[in-house]
Design a protein around this motif. Structure first.
Motif: not given
Length: 368
Positions: A232-237
């Motif tokens: 999630r830190s790379k692609f969000g939601i």
């Protein structure tokens, strides 16, 4: 069993497959459901390679069924559904376990350096081997959450009315595998070892092996959360099920009561609301982290996660038909409060000052 037979059995483990079928009637229409059930009876799982071969074998049972159904499917909406399900299986049963394994190795190296294992009756190599097996196999129950008849994913419920951790345990419980490994897989969705400690499998272990079971459970609980937060830190939601869930509204807002729960140090268990509420829930995963070494790994991960959260809020604002600057400013300010609490207060880690300065400037501009 001779050496060659043993190698063959490791590479091609025998997996029993059965079907759980049911019929659902909705508005006089019959909907047929079909879930695959697996059993790795007598399969020896004692090495990292044996775990990977088993995971691959299970995937080989699922993907052909889905792809065969896709070939005969004429409806474009249903075809898209099959494609999304295959992508979901790849994520949950292939990429996520690999990421959990990677994070586990990071944690173990830090823990070994801190001499956490000095009183263990197992060697570091044995712990590394067991924890890797756990990471690889912990989510194999996800494969039974696929309704192969409909090409859809039935998370949590599945055809067996069990969550994926319990299904993973069911698949493995008749295998030749350590009970400590089974316990970690079965209880990885819980916050700690309370539920596991009342399990007869745990109770029947010798005290020193109970301590190993506790270690394995907590390692997987930490690393499962960490791997999800890394993604999630790379692609969000955007790669999460919540992004496509109609129960979540994409309107650059956060529910006040949900934020209050998160700021009080409690786990948030919402199943709907604003899409940013889901991001708030992800943050509360960190409240039950067990090891300081996990916090070290999460230092940069959480900073990047909150960066994505700010981006999500602005993306929803830009895509909205009603763009209220004050509302966006309020939402960004809510996120800063959550960031302060989760990173600075709960984990005693520094806030990224450059990012915070940039966000504060944006909030100020939006309010004027």
């Amino acid at each position: 069993m001779n050496f060659i037979q043993k190698i063959f059995q490791t590479i091609h483990p025998t997996v029993q497959v059965s079907h759980f079928k049911s019929t659902e009637v909705i508005e006089n229409n019959k909907i047929e459901h079909d879930f695959l059930c697996f059993e790795a009876q007598n399969v020896e799982i004692s090495s990292i390679s044996s775990a990977k071969f088993l995971a691959r074998r299970l995937g080989q049972k699922v993907f052909p069924v889905l792809k065969k159904s896709m070939k005969n499917e004429k409806d474009q909406q249903r075809l898209l559904q099959y494609q999304q399900s295959i992508a979901w299986v790849n994520k949950k049963a292939v990429w996520h376990p690999a990421l959990v394994e990677h994070c586990t190795h990071q944690l173990l190296k830090k823990m070994n350096k801190a001499k956490r294992f000095k009183n263990s009756f197992l060697t570091y190599k044995e712990i590394y081997n067991d924890a890797s097996i756990i990471a690889i196999l912990h989510d194999i129950g996800r494969l039974s959450e696929i309704d192969v008849a409909q090409g859809s994913v039935k998370m949590k419920r599945s055809g067996l009315n069990k969550n994926h951790a319990a299904i993973s345990f069911d698949i493995l419980q008749k295998a030749k595998i350590k009970p400590e490994i089974l316990l970690a897989i079965k209880y990885h969705e819980f916050a700690d070892i309370d539920e596991a400690s009342s399990d007869s499998l745990f109770i029947n272990l010798e005290p020193d092996r109970q301590e190993i079971a506790k270690l394995y459970i907590r390692i997987l609980q930490d690393m499962d959360k960490t791997a999800n937060l890394v993604e999630r830190s790379k692609f969000g939601i955007k790669k999460c099920a919540e992004f496509f869930d109609p129960n979540y509204i994409q309107d650059y807002d956060i529910t006040p009561s949900y934020l209050e729960t998160a700021l009080s140090g409690k786990y948030l268990n919402n199943k709907g609301g604003h899409l940013l509420d889901a991001m708030v829930r992800f943050v509360t995963w960190t409240y039950s982290i067990h090891y300081c070494e996990t916090k070290e790994i999460l230092r940069d991960v959480l900073t990047n996660f909150f960066s994505q959260m700010y981006i999500e809020a602005e993306r929803e604002y830009q895509n909205s038909s009603v763009q209220n600057q004050k509302k966006l400013a309020d939402t960004l300010e809510k996120i800063t409060k959550l960031e302060d609490y989760a990173i600075a207060e709960k984990m005693n880690l520094p806030i990224n000052s450059k990012m915070r300065q940039k966000i504060n400037q944006k909030i100020s501009l939006l309010r004027h």
